[in-house]
Design a protein around this motif. Structure first.
Motif, PDB file in Angstrom:
ATOM      1  N   ALA A 103      -5.692  -3.029   6.354  1.00  0.00           N
ATOM      2  CA  ALA A 103      -7.015  -2.821   6.949  1.00  0.00           C
ATOM      3  C   ALA A 103      -8.048  -3.733   6.290  1.00  0.00           C
ATOM      4  O   ALA A 103      -8.890  -4.332   6.975  1.00  0.00           O
ATOM      5  N   GLN A 104      -7.969  -3.855   4.965  1.00  0.00           N
ATOM      6  CA  GLN A 104      -8.921  -4.720   4.254  1.00  0.00           C
ATOM      7  C   GLN A 104      -8.765  -6.170   4.691  1.00  0.00           C
ATOM      8  O   GLN A 104      -9.753  -6.868   4.951  1.00  0.00           O
ATOM      9  N   VAL A 105      -7.519  -6.624   4.774  1.00  0.00           N
ATOM     10  CA  VAL A 105      -7.256  -8.019   5.163  1.00  0.00           C
ATOM     11  C   VAL A 105      -7.732  -8.256   6.595  1.00  0.00           C
ATOM     12  O   VAL A 105      -8.338  -9.295   6.893  1.00  0.00           O
ATOM     13  N   ALA A 106      -7.479  -7.305   7.485  1.00  0.00           N
ATOM     14  CA  ALA A 106      -7.910  -7.459   8.881  1.00  0.00           C
ATOM     15  C   ALA A 106      -9.432  -7.564   8.967  1.00  0.00           C
ATOM     16  O   ALA A 106      -9.968  -8.411   9.702  1.00  0.00           O
ATOM     17  N   MET A 107     -10.134  -6.708   8.214  1.00  0.00           N
ATOM     18  CA  MET A 107     -11.605  -6.771   8.240  1.00  0.00           C
ATOM     19  C   MET A 107     -12.100  -8.117   7.709  1.00  0.00           C
ATOM     20  O   MET A 107     -13.010  -8.723   8.278  1.00  0.00           O
TER      21      MET A 107
ATOM     22  N   GLU B 234     -14.736  -2.097  12.590  1.00  0.00           N
ATOM     23  CA  GLU B 234     -15.203  -0.743  12.289  1.00  0.00           C
ATOM     24  C   GLU B 234     -14.043   0.251  12.300  1.00  0.00           C
ATOM     25  O   GLU B 234     -13.963   1.132  11.439  1.00  0.00           O
ATOM     26  N   ARG B 235     -13.137   0.115  13.246  1.00  0.00           N
ATOM     27  CA  ARG B 235     -11.950   0.994  13.280  1.00  0.00           C
ATOM     28  C   ARG B 235     -11.125   0.854  12.019  1.00  0.00           C
ATOM     29  O   ARG B 235     -10.654   1.831  11.462  1.00  0.00           O
ATOM     30  N   TYR B 236     -10.953  -0.402  11.585  1.00  0.00           N
ATOM     31  CA  TYR B 236     -10.209  -0.624  10.349  1.00  0.00           C
ATOM     32  C   TYR B 236     -10.925   0.016   9.158  1.00  0.00           C
ATOM     33  O   TYR B 236     -10.296   0.583   8.267  1.00  0.00           O
ATOM     34  N   GLU B 237     -12.234  -0.079   9.143  1.00  0.00           N
ATOM     35  CA  GLU B 237     -12.995   0.510   8.038  1.00  0.00           C
ATOM     36  C   GLU B 237     -12.859   2.030   8.026  1.00  0.00           C
ATOM     37  O   GLU B 237     -12.680   2.639   6.966  1.00  0.00           O
TER      38      GLU B 237
END
Length: 193
Positions: A124-128, A155-158
């Motif tokens: 998720a961090q990498v995607a953001m 935002e979904r990843y966060e």
């Protein structure tokens, strides 16, 4: 943009795998494996019953140190560091599993669950970061609705990363309990008090 980046990365990877440098690595590593341990190496002659517990304990200390004080407010890098340490501990346990038996298998399963949670958090961090970089680099080229959609995805990843951080203690605590059981069982089998 993503297709161009993927294509470029694939070309770079193929060039590295086709390089003389990689060929030398493969040849030398294969020779090392065929040769086996050096005869003069004390480490290669030390029985696993002697060296295994020290290796596992050292990996556990590093794991424990990385996990101390982690909370939902901890930076993503701290969770990633713990993930790396969990992986190293798990590999050490898998290698020495014959020494520890069922207790090691139970701890390995808990470590795998923790690694899954931490891996999803890192993804998720990498995607953001990746989405943010795309907007930073190519924002003016992108249509506003695309930038808006990218923001919603980020935002979904966060939100998911926040959920995973809130679940962290529920997954981390069983690892600590299993470690204590492993240590007690190891001491009992050696006759330590």
């Amino acid at each position: 943009l993503l297709d161009d980046k993927r294509r470029s990365a694939t070309e770079t990877m193929i060039a590295a795998l086709d390089s003389a440098r990689y060929e030398r690595l493969v040849v030398r590593f294969a020779a090392l494996l065929r040769r086996g341990p050096l005869r003069g190496s004390v480490t290669s002659r030390t029985p696993i019953l002697i060296s295994g517990p020290d290796v596992v304990s050292r990996r556990h200390r590093q794991f424990r140190k990385a996990g101390l004080g982690l909370s939902t407010e901890s930076p993503p890098e701290a969770f990633h560091t713990l993930r790396i340490r969990a992986k190293r501990l798990r590999y050490a346990l898998e290698f020495t599993e014959p020494v520890y038996g069922e207790r090691a298998r139970a701890l390995i399963k808990r470590l795998e669950t923790l690694q899954d949670l931490l891996g999803e958090h890192q993804d998720a961090q990498v995607a953001m970061q990746h989405l943010g970089s795309l907007v930073d680099e190519h924002g003016p080229e992108l249509e506003p609705r695309v930038v808006f959609a990218m923001g919603r995805v980020a935002e979904r990843y966060e939100v998911r990363a926040d959920e995973l951080r809130r679940r962290f203690d529920d997954v981390y605590s069983p690892v600590r309990r299993r470690w204590r059981r492993l240590r007690r069982g190891n001491r009992a089998s050696r006759g330590d008090s």
